[in-house]
Structures are given as C-alpha cells and as structure tokens.
Design a protein around this motif. Structure first.
Motif, PDB file in Angstrom:
ATOM      1  N   ARG A 297       0.871  -1.181   0.000  1.00 28.21           N
ATOM      2  CA  ARG A 297       0.000   0.000   0.000  1.00 28.21           C
ATOM      3  C   ARG A 297       0.910   1.233   0.000  1.00 28.21           C
ATOM      4  N   ASN A 298       1.417   1.587  -1.174  1.00 27.10           N
ATOM      5  CA  ASN A 298       2.396   2.673  -1.265  1.00 27.10           C
ATOM      6  C   ASN A 298       1.764   4.053  -1.115  1.00 27.10           C
ATOM      7  N   THR A 299       0.550   4.204  -1.607  1.00 26.91           N
ATOM      8  CA  THR A 299      -0.144   5.491  -1.511  1.00 26.91           C
ATOM      9  C   THR A 299      -1.584   5.267  -1.072  1.00 26.91           C
ATOM     10  N   TYR A 300      -2.171   6.294  -0.540  1.00 30.75           N
ATOM     11  CA  TYR A 300      -3.594   6.263  -0.207  1.00 30.75           C
ATOM     12  C   TYR A 300      -4.142   7.681  -0.284  1.00 30.75           C
ATOM     13  N   VAL A 301      -5.460   7.797  -0.286  1.00 25.95           N
ATOM     14  CA  VAL A 301      -6.111   9.090  -0.414  1.00 25.95           C
ATOM     15  C   VAL A 301      -6.362   9.676   0.973  1.00 25.95           C
ATOM     16  N   LYS A 302      -5.970  10.916   1.145  1.00 26.89           N
ATOM     17  CA  LYS A 302      -6.204  11.645   2.386  1.00 26.89           C
ATOM     18  C   LYS A 302      -6.963  12.920   2.054  1.00 26.89           C
ATOM     19  N   THR A 303      -8.015  13.193   2.795  1.00 27.04           N
ATOM     20  CA  THR A 303      -8.836  14.377   2.548  1.00 27.04           C
ATOM     21  C   THR A 303      -8.569  15.414   3.632  1.00 27.04           C
ATOM     22  N   VAL A 304      -8.085  16.589   3.210  1.00 30.30           N
ATOM     23  CA  VAL A 304      -7.755  17.672   4.128  1.00 30.30           C
ATOM     24  C   VAL A 304      -8.525  18.909   3.710  1.00 30.30           C
ATOM     25  N   LEU A 369      -2.125   6.017 -12.770  1.00 25.97           N
ATOM     26  CA  LEU A 369      -1.306   6.976 -12.033  1.00 25.97           C
ATOM     27  C   LEU A 369      -1.918   7.383 -10.698  1.00 25.97           C
ATOM     28  N   GLY A 370      -3.176   7.042 -10.486  1.00 28.85           N
ATOM     29  CA  GLY A 370      -3.824   7.439  -9.249  1.00 28.85           C
ATOM     30  C   GLY A 370      -4.796   6.381  -8.774  1.00 28.85           C
ATOM     31  N   LEU A 371      -5.626   6.752  -7.820  1.00 26.96           N
ATOM     32  CA  LEU A 371      -6.632   5.855  -7.285  1.00 26.96           C
ATOM     33  C   LEU A 371      -8.015   6.393  -7.634  1.00 26.96           C
ATOM     34  N   ARG A 372      -8.918   5.473  -7.971  1.00 29.77           N
ATOM     35  CA  ARG A 372     -10.229   5.883  -8.452  1.00 29.77           C
ATOM     36  C   ARG A 372     -11.110   6.448  -7.344  1.00 29.77           C
ATOM     37  N   SER A 373     -11.081   5.821  -6.157  1.00 31.81           N
ATOM     38  CA  SER A 373     -12.002   6.195  -5.088  1.00 31.81           C
ATOM     39  C   SER A 373     -11.288   6.969  -3.985  1.00 31.81           C
ATOM     40  N   ALA A 374     -11.950   8.012  -3.506  1.00 32.02           N
ATOM     41  CA  ALA A 374     -11.484   8.701  -2.308  1.00 32.02           C
ATOM     42  C   ALA A 374     -12.077   8.062  -1.066  1.00 32.02           C
ATOM     43  N   GLU A 375     -13.321   7.585  -1.186  1.00 34.11           N
ATOM     44  CA  GLU A 375     -14.007   6.909  -0.084  1.00 34.11           C
ATOM     45  C   GLU A 375     -14.782   5.724  -0.651  1.00 34.11           C
ATOM     46  N   TRP A 376     -14.747   4.615   0.037  1.00 30.54           N
ATOM     47  CA  TRP A 376     -15.615   3.458  -0.274  1.00 30.54           C
ATOM     48  C   TRP A 376     -15.668   2.607   0.996  1.00 30.54           C
ATOM     49  N   ARG A 418     -17.305   7.700  -2.846  1.00 28.46           N
ATOM     50  CA  ARG A 418     -17.047   8.978  -3.506  1.00 28.46           C
ATOM     51  C   ARG A 418     -15.776   8.859  -4.315  1.00 28.46           C
ATOM     52  N   ASP A 419     -15.815   9.292  -5.570  1.00 34.29           N
ATOM     53  CA  ASP A 419     -14.642   9.232  -6.427  1.00 34.29           C
ATOM     54  C   ASP A 419     -13.621  10.283  -6.013  1.00 34.29           C
ATOM     55  N   PHE A 420     -12.395  10.053  -6.427  1.00 37.83           N
ATOM     56  CA  PHE A 420     -11.290  10.951  -6.097  1.00 37.83           C
ATOM     57  C   PHE A 420     -11.560  12.359  -6.647  1.00 37.83           C
ATOM     58  N   GLN A 421     -11.459  13.342  -5.756  1.00 39.33           N
ATOM     59  CA  GLN A 421     -11.671  14.758  -6.066  1.00 39.33           C
ATOM     60  C   GLN A 421     -13.052  15.040  -6.642  1.00 39.33           C
ATOM     61  N   ASP A 422     -14.017  14.213  -6.266  1.00 38.32           N
ATOM     62  CA  ASP A 422     -15.416  14.439  -6.615  1.00 38.32           C
ATOM     63  C   ASP A 422     -16.135  14.907  -5.358  1.00 38.32           C
ATOM     64  N   ALA A 423     -16.950  15.936  -5.471  1.00 38.96           N
ATOM     65  CA  ALA A 423     -17.630  16.490  -4.300  1.00 38.96           C
ATOM     66  C   ALA A 423     -18.845  15.675  -3.891  1.00 38.96           C
ATOM     67  N   ILE A 424     -19.316  14.770  -4.757  1.00 33.50           N
ATOM     68  CA  ILE A 424     -20.554  14.038  -4.485  1.00 33.50           C
ATOM     69  C   ILE A 424     -20.253  12.696  -3.828  1.00 33.50           C
ATOM     70  N   ARG A 425     -20.817  12.528  -2.637  1.00 32.45           N
ATOM     71  CA  ARG A 425     -20.717  11.256  -1.922  1.00 32.45           C
ATOM     72  C   ARG A 425     -22.076  10.550  -2.019  1.00 32.45           C
ATOM     73  N   ASN A 426     -22.064   9.338  -2.591  1.00 37.71           N
ATOM     74  CA  ASN A 426     -23.301   8.583  -2.775  1.00 37.71           C
ATOM     75  C   ASN A 426     -23.482   7.568  -1.649  1.00 37.71           C
ATOM     76  N   ASN A 470     -23.310  16.577  -1.314  1.00 33.86           N
ATOM     77  CA  ASN A 470     -22.201  17.400  -1.779  1.00 33.86           C
ATOM     78  C   ASN A 470     -21.376  17.795  -0.557  1.00 33.86           C
ATOM     79  N   ILE A 471     -20.158  17.272  -0.437  1.00 35.64           N
ATOM     80  CA  ILE A 471     -19.365  17.498   0.769  1.00 35.64           C
ATOM     81  C   ILE A 471     -18.854  18.931   0.853  1.00 35.64           C
ATOM     82  N   SER A 472     -18.953  19.677  -0.253  1.00 33.36           N
ATOM     83  CA  SER A 472     -18.520  21.081  -0.239  1.00 33.36           C
ATOM     84  C   SER A 472     -19.624  22.004   0.233  1.00 33.36           C
ATOM     85  N   THR A 473     -20.879  21.701  -0.182  1.00 27.79           N
ATOM     86  CA  THR A 473     -22.000  22.589   0.140  1.00 27.79           C
ATOM     87  C   THR A 473     -22.961  21.998   1.155  1.00 27.79           C
TER      88      THR A 473
END
Length: 809
Positions: A297-304, A369-376, A418-426, A470-473
């Motif tokens: 697990r060399n990389t993972y998604v972190k939300t800041v 080059l990246g990961l598809r999901s930010a959250e699952w 939620r997909d990587f850098q997508d504001a919509i969480r399903n 929408n995690i932004s709004t």
C-alpha cells in the motif's frame, strides 16, 4: 491486580469446597483438553457391584468405593480410564478423560434438525466444537471456518469473510444460527460478509454440510450449509442457584486487536438465563514482508479541508484504512417445567462500526497513475434476531418429538462511496425485515425406520433508499436506491426425510421437499425509465436426496449420496442496480427462473486400530439455468450513463450451466497419548458453460488448499505446529471477472494477473494454569509471508502474535 483477584477467588472456592466435602468424597470429571466438566460418566468397580454416575456438573460421589479399590471411568466419547479413588484424591479430586481418536457415535443435528448418529449419515459433514474453537482463537466466525482447514474463505476487507464450499459461495451457500436461516432476500452473488455477525465466543458447535441441503433448508443450499449452534442456558441439578460464567481477553499484533468477552449463566431447576457480550477493536492490518511488491500500500487518499490528496504511505505494509469495531450481545432464557417441554427464548444483536471496502480503495485510475475512489466503505452492519423455540418430547399420535420455531430478524447495511476529487458522496441504505416460522417433527415409532417431516414459511420485506451529499456545500439530494423499495420475498415449503436402518451396519436416508417462492417488486422510474413496472415471480422447485452409509467391516465406512438443490431468484437478482466493476452497470431483470443443481458424491473412511483415520470423498455437481451476470439489452441499448459514466449494461440471467467436481482427503494419526498428526487437502475444479457452448473457469472454485498439523498435549498443555498451503491459479484458469482485477493479483512473466501459491508456518498453544484459568499463545505466519488468498482484496496478516487469557468461574 485482576489476576491476583482471580487467584484469591479460586483459592477461596477451593477452600470452600474442601470444607463442604470434608473427606473429599466428591470427584469432578474433566475433559483433558478443554477442562470442561463431563456429565454421564459411568464409574464402577471390577465386578460392577458399586456404580456411580457423574452429574450435570461432572461430579460423582466416590463414597461407595474404598481408597485403593480399582475403579473404571467410562464415557461413550472418551477413552476408558482406570484408577483408584486415592489417586484421584491425590490429583486434586479430579479425573481427566481423553477424547477418543474417532467418535463414530458422535451426534449431529444439521442433516434432519434432530439428533442423529454421525455414522448413519451419508453426507459429508464436519463438526467444530467449543474446545477446538477456543484453541484456534479465531477473530471472527469467518476465521473459525477457515481455521478448520476444510473451508476456503475470501476477504474483500478485514470486516468480512465469504466462505467457498465445493465451488459455490455467497447466495449459493446457506448460513443458519440456532436453526434459523440468515440468508435473506438481498444476499448477493458477490461476496457476502454476514458470517461475521456470529460471535465465536458464543458458539457451542458448528456443523458444515458439504453439498446440497435443500431437502431440509430449501433455497440457496446448493454448495453447502453452515450451522452455528450457540451455547444454551444450563439448569441447576439441585435446589440451589447455579452461577457460572467466563471472562476472556485476546490481543493480536497484526491488527493490534483488543477483544474482551464475558458471559454469565444463572440457573434453577426449571429456568435458566445466559447473558453474553463481546467487544472487538481492530486497527489497520499489517501484511507480511516477503512477497510481491505489487501488494504494498504505497499510496492512499487523504482528505484535508475537503480536498483529496494522494499521499505516500509511511508504512507500505500497513493497509490503510482497514480497522473497525464490533459489538456482540446475546441473551437466552430456558424454561423447562418438566421432562417433556422446553421453551427457549433468544435475543441476538451485532453491530459493526463503519468499515472500508479495501479492494475498492486500491483500484487504480484508467491511466494507472492514481486511485479511483477517495471513499468506499460500508456503514454499520447490524443484525438483530429474536428467536422463540418450543420443543416437546413424548408420545404424540404422529410424532415422538415436536419443534415449533418463530424468529424475527432485522438486517441493516449501507454503502458509501465517492470518487477521487469528486464532491458528491453517494449513499445507499438497505433494511430487511425477515420472519421465519418452522414446524419440525420426528417419528421413531416405525421399527427401524425413523421419519422427519415439517413445514416452513419465510417472509422478507426490503427497504432501500439512496441519496447524494455534496461534501462542499452539504446539499443533499435524492438518488437511485440499490433495490426497489418495499419489495417482498416469500417462501412456503413442506418436507419429509426418512432414515431406515436396514441392517446394523447399513443405513439408508432419503428425502423430498417442495418449495414455492413468490417475489413482488414495484419499480420506481424516478431515476431510470424501466421498460417494466413490476416483477411478480411465482416459482416452485422439487428437491430430493437418497444415500446410504455402509460398514462392510467395523473399521471401514463407505457412503454414497445423490441429491438435488435449488436457488430461487431473490430481490438482489431481480431488482438490483449497481456498478459491478468499472465501466459496467447491472440493471433489473424480472424474467428469471430458479437455478437447479444435481449432485453425486462418494466417501470412504478407514479406522486402523484407533491409531490412524483415513478419510476421502469425491463429488460432482451440475448446475443448470445458472443465474449469472451477463451483457444485457436495456430499453434496446447496450450502454447507459450511470454515476456520470457511460457504462456497459449487464443483468442477472439464466444464461449458463456449470459443473464442479473435486476431491477431499483427510488424515488423523494418533502416535502416542501425547503426539498426533492431522492433515487435510481439498481439490476443486469448476467450469461455466455459456449458451454458445464456450467454457470459462468458475469464479468460486477455490485453489487447491490444505494443512498439516503436529500436535502434542498432556493434561495441562496443548501445542500445535502447523502448515497452511494454497496452490496457484494461473491466468488462463482465472474466471473472466477475476482477470479484470489486475490490482489485487500478482503479475506473471507475460504481464498477466494470477494468484500465486503460498504457505504459512504457524504455532499455537494453550496452557491450563488451573482448571479454571487458561492462557493461549499463538504465532501465525512465522516466516512473515506476504500473500493474498484467492479473489481477496485485502492482503493476509504478516507475522502475528496472538495472546489470550480466559477464566471460568
């Protein structure tokens, strides 16, 4: 401090017993491995002029015997033991019996729902008792099955475990707890994690039937049946209140597990209560050091601050995130007014925290080059069951035994992604309410013929909804649900099963069952324009079995069994909408029929002087009208937009046939009273046949797997040095659906994914400090291998130190 408290308590109890018994005429009989009390042990002198019998607590009164008189202790499940009263008094007024090498007279419950001698049953069935479960110290019930060496378990994440038996899995296997089926209307073809809802600390016995069990259990019992029987409340054998219980703690280093458990039993002559609770805390799982680098697990998604970033993992062997918590609670009451009637009431509750679906979190983007999901992740998995069972023994006109069962279950699960850098969480949430009603009868009045028969009614109602956030709004909007809300699934069935002992060494078993299933679905076209409004399925299936168990010699058993099984379409098959894999979406299909299986198997068992036990079985299963996921035309098109992505349309269809065959071998060798060996190996081959005649490997045909154990034990210490092994599955032998999951497999010399072979060397031990205080210590994966079990998303634990303590009071 707690240890000292327990020791002082033990010393106080010992002093109290000495005062009560005075001249130590009371002797307790214990299992040499587990330290558990053994009831119904016959104790007699040489000419049997003096006889005693151990009571429910394993105690017998030795006052009838003289100090140096030779006495024999005998029990059907244990080796005969000869001693004197004086010798027993010298070893603490205790007698330890050793279990027989092979218990042909072992009683099992699963094949007919009534007690039967295992030697009379033609089916292959394994039984795991509380003794072996405690020794293997499983973290979950999925690990319990895997530790048996006879069941293969897949894991998509740490909070899970999906058994595979004889090439079948998920909704083609049946799971039950105390005789109540856990399979519900949304059990899916993908990996099912519900088995972790069963608390290993509460299990008294687990029985696994290999092959179809539809005659007794109906739909879904194609590959096998897993029955978990939990502990029962114990009654007092005298007028005083019986109080006893257990306290346990366990730690595991690979995921920094901390588990605590406690149970307490209160019993009088006619009523008793058993209360049990367990809590598990698991941190992120660490994989091994030696294996494919692609597993790291060399990389993972972190939300800041609402921004997704792909960050480096400081510890690539740590699988981030995989940890979760779980709580289990069970409350049982037993009321026994007389010898004929039993009333059992049980309440069971399990809840997990959120837990990540690890295999989805490591999916790469299309460019790699990246990961598809930010959250699952899954939301809390909840299971509640209220179970009432009435049993009558006696002389009814048409039965000798009657069982009435009424159970209510409530299931909750949810999926959040939620997909990587997508504001919509399903989010999709599902709830299932299930009612089970059973009547089971036993008739033993027809000479050498024993009859079992009954009826069953099942009702499931599914609630499902979905929404986007929408995690932004923080704006929340409705979204498509996973299943049609308000769908129902019902089943009504009747069965009859007979056992005929034609000769003392030859038993025939046969049975029939008819099941009818109704599915009612109303589709909501708010988000999709369905070409249909409803799905009203009404299907039936007749299943049967016949087999025999024959002992041509006392030490040789031959079995032959033929059986059929079926699985009726459920709500998951008929009405589900979900993304099965990147670029594909599964849509509803109301035109489905049951799938049907034909099975034949033969078994052999040889007992050589009670020293060596050889077991073997071979089987062949043919599945027709198989419910499989295939490309589909939806409103005349083969692609639709789903989740903002143009996706290939698929649906569950009766579009294939399949056959599975395999061999199972086992060895038990009892070299001395202290040393023994055991080994198991399972070979499975499965193929799916398409309508056009083409063939592909079956997805749930596990690789060849096996184990080898060297066990040493005495009255206090038991040790087990063992090897676990899994064979390779080459790229060409992977199912098509698995070939596309390159991110969970290693890569061969041609750049294709494959499942490598692997092995682990392990050691476990258990030491009885006293008859009540036990310590366990285990070292798993001693060589720190980095490996994945077949089809699993998560990488297995590396070197794992497991420590546990248990106190029985």
């Amino acid at each position: 401090m707690m240890f000292l408290i327990h020791m002082y308590k033990y010393l106080f109890i010992a002093l109290f017993l000495c005062c009560c018994f005075g001249n130590a005429q009371e002797i307790i009989v214990l299992d040499a491995d587990s330290g558990e009390e053994i009831s119904n042990v016959a104790v007699y002198n040489k000419d049997k002029s003096k006889i005693a019998l151990s009571n429910f607590d394993g105690v017998f009164n030795a006052s009838v015997f003289t100090s140096k008189e030779r006495i024999t202790l005998k029990h059907i499940g244990y080796q005969e033991f000869k001693t004197t009263k004086l010798q027993l008094q010298r070893q603490g007024n205790s007698a330890y019996l050793i279990m027989k090498a092979q218990q042909l007279d072992e009683v099992v419950m699963s094949v007919s729902k009534w007690e039967q001698q295992k030697r009379d049953i033609p089916n292959r069935i394994i039984s795991l008792d509380a003794r072996s479960i405690a020794f293997s110290a499983p973290q979950t019930a999925a690990d319990l099955l895997q530790n048996s060496g006879k069941v293969f378990v897949q894991k998509s994440q740490m909070g899970g475990g999906s058994p595979m038996i004889r090439g079948f899995a998920t909704n083609r296997l049946l799971l039950s707890v105390d005789g109540v089926r856990m399979n519900n209307a949304i059990f899916r073809g993908g990996n099912v994690q519900n088995v972790i809802s069963v608390d290993p600390f509460t299990i008294k016995n687990t029985e696994v039937i290999f092959g179809p069990g539809s005659v007794i259990y109906g739909s879904d019992a194609i590959g096998g049946v897993m029955n978990f029987y939990t502990k029962k409340p114990m009654l007092s054998q005298n007028d005083s209140l019986l109080v006893h219980g257990n306290a346990n703690y366990r730690f595991a280093s690979a995921n920094m597990e901390n588990t605590v458990h406690a149970d307490i039993n209160l019993g009088k002559k006619t009523w008793s209560s058993l209360t049990s609770m367990s809590y598990n805390n698991f941190q992120d799982l660490r994989m091994g050091s030696h294996g494919p680098d692609s597993y790291l697990r060399n990389t993972y998604v972190k939300t800041v601050n609402g921004i997704d970033e792909l960050v480096e993992n400081d510890s690539p062997k740590k699988q981030v995130p995989t940890g979760y918590d779980q709580i289990n609670f069970m409350q049982k009451f037993l009321f026994k007014p007389n010898a004929k009637w039993d009333l059992n009431l049980g309440a069971y509750y399990t809840e997990t925290s959120n837990y990540s679906r690890y295999d989805r979190l490591i999916r790469p983007t299309s460019d790699g080059l990246g990961l598809r999901s930010a959250e699952w992740y899954y939301g809390p998995q909840k299971w509640f069951m209220g179970n009432a069972q009435v049993q009558k023994k006696g002389n009814g006109k048409v039965y000798d035994g009657l069982k009435l069962g009424l159970a209510y279950q409530h299931f909750e699960e949810s999926r959040i992604n939620r997909d990587f850098q997508d504001a919509i969480r399903n989010t999709t949430k599902e709830k299932v309410d299930a009612v089970n009603f059973n009547i089971d009868l036993e008739n033993k009045k027809i000479g050498d013929f024993r009859l079992y028969y009954g009826t069953e009614y099942i009702y499931n109602k599914v609630r499902s909804n979905g929404f986007d956030l929408n995690i932004s709004t923080d704006e929340k909007t409705d979204a498509a649900s996973r299943y049609p809300d308000g769908s129902t699934w019902q089943s009504l069935a009747g069965y009859v099963n007979g056992e005929y002992k034609a000769k003392p060494n030859f038993t025939i078993m046969s049975g029939l069952r008819y099941s009818h299933v109704w599915v009612d679905v109303v589709f909501d076209d708010t988000f999709f324009e369905f070409p249909f409004e409803t799905a009203d399925l009404s299907t039936g299936a007749l299943t049967g079995s016949i087999g025999f168990s024959w002992f041509p010699r006392a030490n040789l058993q031959l079995t032959l069994n033929g059986s059929t099984g079926f699985r009726a379409p459920n709500i998951d098959d008929v009405g589900k909408i979900f993304d099965s894999e990147p670029g594909s979406v599964v849509v509803p299909n109301p035109d489905l029929e049951p799938e049907y299986a034909y099975n034949a198997e033969i078994g052999i068992q040889r007992n050589i002087n009670d020293k060596i036990i050889l077991k073997g079985a071979a089987y062949y299963t043919y599945l027709v009208d198989a419910l499989v996921r295939r490309d589909f035309s939806y409103n005349g098109v083969s692609e639709i937009e789903y989740g903002g992505e143009l996706s290939n349309v698929q649906a569950i269809q009766n579009a294939a046939k399949a056959y599975v065959y395999g061999f199972e071998f086992g060895l038990e060798a009892y070299l001395t009273e202290q040393w023994s060996l055991s080994s198991n190996i399972t070979f499975t081959e499965g193929v799916e046949e398409e309508d056009d005649g083409s063939e592909t490997p079956a997805r749930h045909a596990a690789p060849t797997f096996g184990d080898f154990h060297i066990v040493w034990k005495n009255q206090r210490l038991r040790t087990d040095l063992f090897l676990n092994y899994n064979g390779e599955i080459a790229y060409d032998d992977l199912a098509v659906s698995e070939q596309s999951k390159e991110y969970i497999y290693a890569t061969d010399e041609n750049g294709n994914p494959f499942a490598p072979s692997w092995y682990t060397l392990n050691f476990r031990s258990q030491y009885d400090v006293t008859n009540r205080f036990k310590v366990t210590a285990s070292l798993e994966n001693l060589t720190d291998q980095r490996y994945r079990t077949y089809s699993s998303g998560i990488v297995a634990p590396g070197l794992n130190i497991i420590l546990g303590v248990g106190y029985h009071f």
